[in-house]
Design an enzyme around this catalytic site. Structure first.
Site, PDB file in Angstrom:
ATOM      1  N   HIS A   1      -3.663  -3.678  -7.012  1.00 52.49           N
ATOM      2  CA  HIS A   1      -4.186  -3.430  -8.359  1.00 52.49           C
ATOM      3  C   HIS A   1      -5.277  -4.419  -8.724  1.00 52.49           C
ATOM      4  O   HIS A   1      -6.197  -4.100  -9.476  1.00 52.49           O
ATOM      5  CB  HIS A   1      -3.048  -3.437  -9.377  1.00 52.49           C
TER       6      HIS A   1
ATOM      7  N   ARG B   1      -4.385   3.618 -17.314  1.00 53.16           N
ATOM      8  CA  ARG B   1      -3.246   2.785 -16.899  1.00 53.16           C
ATOM      9  C   ARG B   1      -2.807   1.920 -18.080  1.00 53.16           C
ATOM     10  O   ARG B   1      -3.336   0.822 -18.287  1.00 53.16           O
ATOM     11  CB  ARG B   1      -3.648   1.870 -15.730  1.00 53.16           C
TER      12      ARG B   1
ATOM     13  N   ASN C   1      -2.839   5.807  -3.637  1.00 54.22           N
ATOM     14  CA  ASN C   1      -2.595   4.384  -3.345  1.00 54.22           C
ATOM     15  C   ASN C   1      -1.127   4.171  -2.987  1.00 54.22           C
ATOM     16  O   ASN C   1      -0.791   3.519  -1.998  1.00 54.22           O
ATOM     17  CB  ASN C   1      -2.950   3.522  -4.558  1.00 54.22           C
ATOM     18  N   ASP C   2      -0.254   4.737  -3.826  1.00 54.45           N
ATOM     19  CA  ASP C   2       1.169   4.595  -3.530  1.00 54.45           C
ATOM     20  C   ASP C   2       1.632   5.611  -2.490  1.00 54.45           C
ATOM     21  O   ASP C   2       2.486   5.302  -1.660  1.00 54.45           O
ATOM     22  CB  ASP C   2       1.993   4.746  -4.809  1.00 54.45           C
TER      23      ASP C   2
ATOM     24  N   GLU D   1       3.134  10.572  -5.958  1.00 56.12           N
ATOM     25  CA  GLU D   1       2.786   9.352  -5.231  1.00 56.12           C
ATOM     26  C   GLU D   1       3.960   8.834  -4.401  1.00 56.12           C
ATOM     27  O   GLU D   1       3.842   7.832  -3.717  1.00 56.12           O
ATOM     28  CB  GLU D   1       2.260   8.279  -6.189  1.00 56.12           C
TER      29      GLU D   1
ATOM     30  N   CYS E   1      -5.985  10.758  -8.459  1.00 55.02           N
ATOM     31  CA  CYS E   1      -6.471   9.583  -9.184  1.00 55.02           C
ATOM     32  C   CYS E   1      -6.321   8.298  -8.366  1.00 55.02           C
ATOM     33  O   CYS E   1      -6.569   7.216  -8.860  1.00 55.02           O
ATOM     34  CB  CYS E   1      -5.781   9.451 -10.536  1.00 55.02           C
TER      35      CYS E   1
ATOM     36  N   ARG F   1      -1.223   7.622 -18.896  1.00 50.59           N
ATOM     37  CA  ARG F   1      -0.080   7.463 -17.994  1.00 50.59           C
ATOM     38  C   ARG F   1       0.945   6.555 -18.659  1.00 50.59           C
ATOM     39  O   ARG F   1       0.603   5.494 -19.170  1.00 50.59           O
ATOM     40  CB  ARG F   1      -0.513   6.853 -16.664  1.00 50.59           C
TER      41      ARG F   1
ATOM     42  N   ARG G   1       1.022  -2.246  -0.073  1.00 47.75           N
ATOM     43  CA  ARG G   1      -0.414  -2.193  -0.381  1.00 47.75           C
ATOM     44  C   ARG G   1      -1.016  -3.545  -0.729  1.00 47.75           C
ATOM     45  O   ARG G   1      -2.228  -3.698  -0.751  1.00 47.75           O
ATOM     46  CB  ARG G   1      -0.687  -1.162  -1.492  1.00 47.75           C
TER      47      ARG G   1
HETATM   48  C1  PEP Z   1      -1.879   5.499  -7.152  1.00 47.99           C
HETATM   49  O1  PEP Z   1      -0.794   5.052  -6.775  1.00 47.99           O
HETATM   50  O2  PEP Z   1      -2.672   6.106  -6.404  1.00 47.99           O
HETATM   51  C2  PEP Z   1      -2.310   5.309  -8.545  1.00 47.99           C
HETATM   52  C3  PEP Z   1      -3.393   5.873  -9.010  1.00 47.99           C
HETATM   53  O3  PEP Z   1      -1.563   4.508  -9.326  1.00 47.99           O
HETATM   54  P1  PEP Z   1      -1.606   2.909  -9.243  1.00 47.99           P
HETATM   55  O4  PEP Z   1      -2.741   2.502  -8.357  1.00 47.99           O
HETATM   56  O5  PEP Z   1      -1.758   2.416 -10.633  1.00 47.99           O
HETATM   57  O6  PEP Z   1      -0.263   2.575  -8.661  1.00 47.99           O
HETATM   58 MG    MG Z   2       0.669   4.418  -8.189  1.00 49.23          MG
END
Ligand code: PEP
Ligand code: MG
Length: 621
Positions: free
Chosen positions: A232, A339, A505-506, A482, A553, A374, A516
């Site tokens: 993040h 977020r 991402n997750d 995710e 996203c 979110r 990550r």
């Molecule tokens: C993701 O996991 O792709 C996402 C957009 O949420 P975050 O990066 O805030 O976990």
């Molecule tokens: Mg996420």
């Protein structure tokens, strides 16, 4: 002059002066001192307290007359704590009794205070413990900064550091020459005279809460010892439009405050104390990049449509309300991910319903397009400053900290703690009465969570109705895909929700079992992995079959290396950091989706990573 290499974030080039900071919590030096040093060490502690006090007083005096009352009183509380002799007396006693340095004594005192606060099992007093921890942290910072200054002198630690630097310089001498040549060869733009120097933060690690703080201080770039490009903190760097280098082990050892640094976010290079020729070449390249970004502005009002006429929605991800301006500047179709957890960071208490409503309503009014809010995704690497909101006094601290990405995060935390969740849901429903809003729930992994969620939403709406509140009961409710479980069974979720959004991402983290934020396994983070591509396709197909929109996203949506592949998989809604939007639009306008079906279908049947990379390159060519 030498270079260091690690993962680059954010594309551009920054040139500036290093400021090395150490987060006291991670790097508290602890050592014994001779008995005859005890008095001097206590004096050192008191001097650090006095400096911390002077620094805070300076901040309070510099506040504008119309500064919010909360900030004034927040500073007042911290100053009062610094003035309280009890804060120094106990650490001083620890120094004398245990013959240890002041930083270690403070750390021990902080630990025992924390244990004491926890034992009270009182949420209000727990909140206050954050203030005490922050004040102790500030004193630690003063002590550490003083020892950083000492390290510049000729002591044994300094010698060792210099040796390492020389070794790094020797290893990288060729690379420097290559970098300069590559830069010089590519550059045709004349040197510009704009003010290009800024402050570059070099830290062992930065939490997203730290990054938010840096964002407000307008730093030029940052470099961290730890962290991966999908953390993040890295995502924030991209949204701040600043380059960063993460996972550069030893950065805080090799780099010194005052070094001139060039940060190349695209290649993941830090050039340290460059000579005049290299510096000039990088300045030219920086200017060139800035001009290319400016040139993209001509696409601002262009339609986001492919060569064969497929319309593609482009939305933005935001973390802070003020970023809504960037969304407007790129002419985005809306906000695909807001977020909200960042509203909960860097503060002493949690925002209540009213504060949340005001912030969300303001974002919604200013956006004038759909805003996907979110619900809280706290924990894992997004902790509120100074402690975890999910701290449960009945669980040991260790249990709470184990594997947080797999723990009580996001919707799990929210359903567990309705006092956290309900005010947010009420605030979102109320904000939905002033503009277009969608509610989006992160980390869904089973249908029972949806059952509980819908029950709660019905209850919240009933209560708002009974109170006569102004709200929009028809606000669409969507879910993030995710967790692999949700992607595999996406059809089951699609039938219950108004839209889906793929959080790559997750999704990649959980599918490939790689943390990550851990740079050591970062090389395995592969958006082109066939399992990942198949899960994305499954989700898009499920949304289409259920007749609901599917967006993406995660960071993959903002990376032009994947735009065509995602279009080929059927994606028609992308949400990304505002800085990437026009580049992605450009790529969309250069793409014929009809030509993608066969090569993307072939990718789904390919196992070899190298072959997959080649296929992606061919698609992008
Ligand atoms: C993701 O996991 O792709 C996402 C957009 O949420 P975050 O990066 O805030 O976990
Ligand atoms: Mg996420």
């Amino acid at each position: 002059m030498f270079t260091l290499h690690a993962s680059g974030v954010g594309g551009g080039i920054a040139i500036g002066v290093a400021r090395v900071i150490r987060r006291a919590a991670r790097e508290t030096p602890a050592f014994s001192i001779a008995r005859d040093r005890v008095d001097a060490e206590i004096k050192r502690l008191r001097a650090a307290v006095a400096r911390a006090h002077a620094a805070l007083t300076g901040i309070r005096e510099a506040l504008p007359a119309d500064a919010p009352e909360e900030i004034v009183s927040f500073l007042g509380i911290h100053l009062m704590l610094l003035e309280d002799p009890a804060l120094t007396e106990q650490p001083a006693r620890i120094i004398a009794a245990q013959c240890i340095n002041a930083e270690a004594a403070l750390a021990r005192h902080a630990e025992s205070l924390d244990g004491f606060f926890k034992a009270l099992h009182d949420p209000y007093l727990s909140g206050k413990s954050v203030d005490v921890a922050q004040v102790i942290h500030r004193i630690q910072g003063e002590l550490l900064e003083e020892s950083d200054g000492d390290a510049d002198g000729v002591d044994s630690a300094g010698d060792e550091t210099n040796d390492t630097v020389v070794a790094a310089a020797a290893i990288n001498a060729d690379t420097v020459a290559e970098e300069s040549a590559a830069v010089a060869a590519n550059d045709t733009v004349a040197n510009d005279t704009e003010d290009w120097r800024g402050e570059i933060i070099v830290a062992d690690d930065l939490s997203p809460a730290d990054a938010i703080d840096l964002k407000r201080r307008r730093i030029a770039a940052f470099v961290t010892d730890l962290g991966g490009p999908i953390s993040h903190t890295a995502i924030l760097a991209r949204s701040m439009r600043i380059p960063a280098i993460v996972g550069l082990h030893g950065a805080t050892r090799y780099l010194r405050t005052g070094d001139v640094l060039v940060i190349d976010g695209k290649r993941g290079v830090v050039l340290v104390n460059p000579d005049a020729a290299a510096l000039a070449a990088y300045q030219r390249r920086r200017t060139k990049i800035l001009r290319r970004i400016q040139a993209l502005d001509s696409l601002r009002d262009a339609e986001s449509v492919t060569l064969d006429g497929e319309a593609v929605a482009l939305l933005v991800n935001i973390e802070l309300p003020e970023e809504i301006a960037a969304a407007a500047s790129g002419n985005a179709h809306g906000v695909g991910l807001y977020r909200t957890e960042f509203l909960f960071m860097n503060r002493a208490g949690l925002p209540d319903e009213e504060e949340q409503f005001e912030v969300y309503a303001d974002v919604v009014k200013r956006a004038r397009r759909v805003v996907t809010i979110r619900t809280l995704d706290l924990c894992a690497d997004k902790q509120v400053d100074g402690g975890r909101v999910d701290r449960d006094p009945n669980r040991g601290a260790d249990a709470a900290a184990t594997n947080p990405a797999l723990g009580r995060r996001a919707i799990r935390l929210c359903l567990h703690d309705l006092s956290l969740f309900k005010p947010q849901l009420r605030a979102i429903y109320r904000a939905a009465a002033v503009g277009q809003v969608r509610i989006m729930v992160p980390m869904l992994s089973n249908i029972e969570e949806l059952n509980q969620l819908f029950e709660l939403l019905a209850q919240v709406k009933r209560e708002l109705r009974d109170e006569g509140a102004r709200f929009n009961p028809d606000t669409p409710v969507g879910g993030m895909v995710e967790v692999p479980a949700a992607a595999v069974a996406a059809d089951m979720f699609a039938h219950r929700l108004d839209f889906l959004s793929i959080g790559t991402n997750d999704l990649i983290q959980y599918t490939l079992a790689i943390d990550r934020i851990d740079d050591e396994v970062n090389y395995l983070y592969d958006p082109l992995h066939p399992s990942v591509l198949r899960l994305i396709k499954n989700t898009i197909d499920a949304g289409r079959a259920a007749g609901i929109p599917v967006s993406m996203c995660g960071e993959m949506a903002g990376d032009t290396a994947y735009t065509r592949i995602l279009l080929g998989l059927g994606l028609r809604e992308f949400s990304m950091d505002p800085a990437s939007l026009l580049e992605v639009k450009r790529q969309i306008r250069l793409t014929d989706t009809a030509k993608l079906t066969a090569p993307v279908a072939a990718m789904l049947q390919t196992a070899e990573p190298e072959r997959l990379k080649q296929m992606a390159e061919e698609i992008n060519r």
